[in-house]
Design an enzyme around this catalytic site. Structure first.
Site, PDB file in Angstrom:
ATOM      1  N   ARG A  15       0.883  -1.180   0.166  1.00 60.60           N
ATOM      2  CA  ARG A  15       0.446  -0.107   0.072  1.00 60.60           C
ATOM      3  C   ARG A  15       0.961   1.728   0.106  1.00 60.60           C
ATOM      4  O   ARG A  15       1.926   0.887   0.575  1.00 60.60           O
ATOM      5  CB  ARG A  15      -0.989   0.097   1.014  1.00 60.60           C
ATOM      6  CG  ARG A  15      -2.271  -0.963   1.228  1.00 60.60           C
ATOM      7  CD  ARG A  15      -3.290  -0.715   2.479  1.00 60.60           C
ATOM      8  NE  ARG A  15      -1.531  -2.208   4.042  1.00 60.60           N
ATOM      9  CZ  ARG A  15      -2.156  -1.750   4.341  1.00 60.60           C
ATOM     10  NH1 ARG A  15      -4.124  -1.338   4.938  1.00 60.60           N
ATOM     11  NH2 ARG A  15      -1.609  -2.864   5.740  1.00 60.60           N
ATOM     12  N   LYS A  75       1.324   1.834   7.218  1.00 56.24           N
ATOM     13  CA  LYS A  75       2.027   1.371   8.762  1.00 56.24           C
ATOM     14  C   LYS A  75       2.392   2.255   9.294  1.00 56.24           C
ATOM     15  O   LYS A  75       2.935   3.150   9.346  1.00 56.24           O
ATOM     16  CB  LYS A  75       2.611  -0.255   8.300  1.00 56.24           C
ATOM     17  CG  LYS A  75       2.139  -1.362   7.372  1.00 56.24           C
ATOM     18  CD  LYS A  75       0.559  -1.721   8.070  1.00 56.24           C
ATOM     19  CE  LYS A  75       0.402  -2.319   9.781  1.00 56.24           C
ATOM     20  NZ  LYS A  75      -0.710  -3.015  10.624  1.00 56.24           N
ATOM     21  N   TYR A  94      -1.715   4.047  10.742  1.00 52.05           N
ATOM     22  CA  TYR A  94      -1.614   2.916  11.969  1.00 52.05           C
ATOM     23  C   TYR A  94      -0.757   2.708  12.728  1.00 52.05           C
ATOM     24  O   TYR A  94       0.622   3.022  12.287  1.00 52.05           O
ATOM     25  CB  TYR A  94      -1.969   2.197  11.013  1.00 52.05           C
ATOM     26  CG  TYR A  94      -3.025   1.539  10.621  1.00 52.05           C
ATOM     27  CD1 TYR A  94      -4.693   2.022  10.954  1.00 52.05           C
ATOM     28  CD2 TYR A  94      -2.953   1.847   9.589  1.00 52.05           C
ATOM     29  CE1 TYR A  94      -5.694   1.503  10.230  1.00 52.05           C
ATOM     30  CE2 TYR A  94      -4.429   1.193   8.213  1.00 52.05           C
ATOM     31  CZ  TYR A  94      -6.043   1.686   9.294  1.00 52.05           C
ATOM     32  OH  TYR A  94      -6.769   2.041   8.659  1.00 52.05           O
ATOM     33  N   HIS A  96      -0.921   1.109  16.110  1.00 48.89           N
ATOM     34  CA  HIS A  96      -1.421  -0.167  16.944  1.00 48.89           C
ATOM     35  C   HIS A  96      -0.628  -0.298  18.223  1.00 48.89           C
ATOM     36  O   HIS A  96       0.303  -1.748  18.441  1.00 48.89           O
ATOM     37  CB  HIS A  96      -1.277  -1.163  16.400  1.00 48.89           C
ATOM     38  CG  HIS A  96      -2.465  -1.382  15.151  1.00 48.89           C
ATOM     39  ND1 HIS A  96      -3.715  -1.475  15.212  1.00 48.89           N
ATOM     40  CD2 HIS A  96      -2.390  -1.490  13.498  1.00 48.89           C
ATOM     41  CE1 HIS A  96      -4.609  -1.150  14.156  1.00 48.89           C
ATOM     42  NE2 HIS A  96      -3.479  -1.171  12.762  1.00 48.89           N
ATOM     43  N   GLU A 118      -6.374   4.133  13.659  1.00 45.63           N
ATOM     44  CA  GLU A 118      -6.906   3.951  14.383  1.00 45.63           C
ATOM     45  C   GLU A 118      -7.880   3.630  15.864  1.00 45.63           C
ATOM     46  O   GLU A 118      -8.781   3.483  15.850  1.00 45.63           O
ATOM     47  CB  GLU A 118      -6.228   1.634  14.844  1.00 45.63           C
ATOM     48  CG  GLU A 118      -5.739   1.608  15.586  1.00 45.63           C
ATOM     49  CD  GLU A 118      -4.291   2.650  15.303  1.00 45.63           C
ATOM     50  OE1 GLU A 118      -3.609   2.365  16.289  1.00 45.63           O
ATOM     51  OE2 GLU A 118      -3.983   3.143  14.535  1.00 45.63           O
ATOM     52  N   VAL A 239     -12.184  -9.867  16.741  1.00 49.37           N
ATOM     53  CA  VAL A 239     -12.278  -8.991  18.092  1.00 49.37           C
ATOM     54  C   VAL A 239     -11.808  -7.696  18.073  1.00 49.37           C
ATOM     55  O   VAL A 239     -10.611  -7.502  17.637  1.00 49.37           O
ATOM     56  CB  VAL A 239     -11.986  -9.966  19.654  1.00 49.37           C
ATOM     57  CG1 VAL A 239     -12.170  -8.980  20.843  1.00 49.37           C
ATOM     58  CG2 VAL A 239     -12.839 -11.219  18.835  1.00 49.37           C
ATOM     59  N   ASP A 270      -3.150  -7.548  14.863  1.00 48.12           N
ATOM     60  CA  ASP A 270      -2.761  -5.724  14.809  1.00 48.12           C
ATOM     61  C   ASP A 270      -2.524  -5.472  16.306  1.00 48.12           C
ATOM     62  O   ASP A 270      -1.799  -4.507  16.844  1.00 48.12           O
ATOM     63  CB  ASP A 270      -2.828  -5.279  13.857  1.00 48.12           C
ATOM     64  CG  ASP A 270      -3.038  -5.391  12.349  1.00 48.12           C
ATOM     65  OD1 ASP A 270      -0.992  -5.566  12.564  1.00 48.12           O
ATOM     66  OD2 ASP A 270      -3.277  -4.901  11.683  1.00 48.12           O
TER      67      ASP A 270
END
Length: 367
Positions: A15, A75, A94, A96, A118, A239, A270
């Site tokens: 990406r 990322k 992102y 995480h 996120e 989840v 992630d």
């Protein structure tokens, strides 16, 4: 503002954080956009398309990081990129954090403002920058699960859809959010027998209304999870607790109740994964076996379909990137509560409560 887009360096990540349309809008607003040479190649976007829309192509990621006021990525910064982060810079990607203490510490020490895709939450309470990649990952989870159920990939040798006279596979999806709903829809469309579990009864009622008859909703508790594991050929972990580490809903000892060479796809990896036996894998080496159960735990699933994922992601990230560039990060965050939710680290302090709680750190205000 100088906006920088480096080439993604995470393994098998295809990406890119900006498409030519985004460059055009930013440059038209008076900003400078630096694109690292070849950044869009994995998504089929050549440097000449960026140049035609006003971007400057630079040779190295070091130059992008050194010159840009704001870095826009896909990322989280990899270890090689950590030394390039500098105080006062904004990084929009992102992150995480809850799954990676070393990254969290590196970002704290750098002094950057880390705005995480996120955790941006809009007025409707949804996560608009997570949604499109969750849609991709949910749909891909069935595509990958069907492949790894094949015997040459160490699976059970089962065709997801079955054939006349032979029953289809049974798929259990733990979590009925965006990932889970997309996974269940694709699995059902292929003809599998699908169970989808969640603790939110209102969400289960909605799923029951919109899904075909081969999708059964199940309230998620310990006994029901174990019962679904016993009968499943493929289990999808979907989840999400925004910003926080995913809970381990399937323990190692639970694997013994599963069918030999069943497949688990942990889309929650992630955020640390919802299977106790999960550990991050890559597209190059996506699976491993624990207690005769095939585990697929790729941390950047949508990266494999870079072109689709890039356009889906940039459709939702660009409006926020424009706000940050046009107003400056401080004003944009002050005026937009959704962006404020996205600020995870600022000026050496963690500003996201779930991240702070994960690592036992103090949580400071975002402003």
């Amino acid at each position: 503002m100088i906006v920088g887009v480096p080439k993604e360096v995470k393994q098998d990540e295809y990406r890119v954080a900006m498409v030519p349309a985004g460059v055009e809008e930013l440059t038209r607003a008076g900003h400078t956009v630096l694109i690292q040479a070849g950044a869009g190649s994995g998504s089929g976007i050549g440097d000449e398309l960026y140049v035609a829309n006003g971007a400057q192509i630079v040779a190295t990621d070091a130059e992008v990081w050194a010159r840009a006021d704001m870095i826009v990525k896909v990322k989280e910064p990899m270890r090689d990129e950590w030394p390039r982060m500098r105080a006062g810079q904004t990084v929009f990607t992102y992150f995480h954090f809850a799954a990676d203490r070393a990254l969290t510490d590196a970002v704290i020490q750098s002094g950057i403002t880390a705005i995480a895709y996120e955790t941006i939450r809009d007025a409707k309470g949804t996560l608009p920058l997570l949604t499109p990649m969750s849609e991709v990952a949910g749909r891909m989870s069935i595509q990958e699960g069907a492949k790894y159920l094949e015997r040459p990939f160490d699976g059970r040798g089962i065709l997801l859809a079955g054939v006349p006279g032979v029953p289809p596979a049974t798929v259990s999806v733990i979590g009925a959010g965006v990932v889970g709903a997309n996974a269940a829809r694709v699995a059902a469309g292929l003809g599998a027998n699908v169970f989808i579990l969640d603790v939110n009864l209102d969400r289960l009622r909605y799923i029951d209304d919109v899904m075909p008859q081969n999708v059964t909703t199940v309230f998620s508790n310990r006994l029901n999870i174990l019962d679904c594991l016993r009968h499943s050929d493929l289990v999808i972990g979907a989840v999400l607790i925004p910003g926080a580490k995913a809970p381990h809903l399937v323990r190692r000892e639970d694997l013994k109740v599963m069918q030999p060479r069943a497949v688990v796809i942990d889309v929650a990896i992630d955020q640390g994964g919802c299977f106790e036996t999960s550990r991050p894998t890559t597209h190059a080496k996506p699976t491993y076996i624990v207690d005769d159960i095939v585990h697929y735990c790729v941390t950047n699933m949508p990266g494999a379909v870079g072109r689709t994922s890039t356009y889906a992601l940039t459709n939702v990230t660009l409006p926020y990137a424009l706000q940050l560039a046009n107003k400056g990060p401080e004003r944009a965050v002050r005026e937009n509560p959704a962006l404020r939710e996205g600020v995870n680290v600022r000026a050496g302090k963690v500003t996201n409560q779930p991240v702070a709680e994960t690592f036992g750190l103090e949580c400071a205000p975002a402003l």
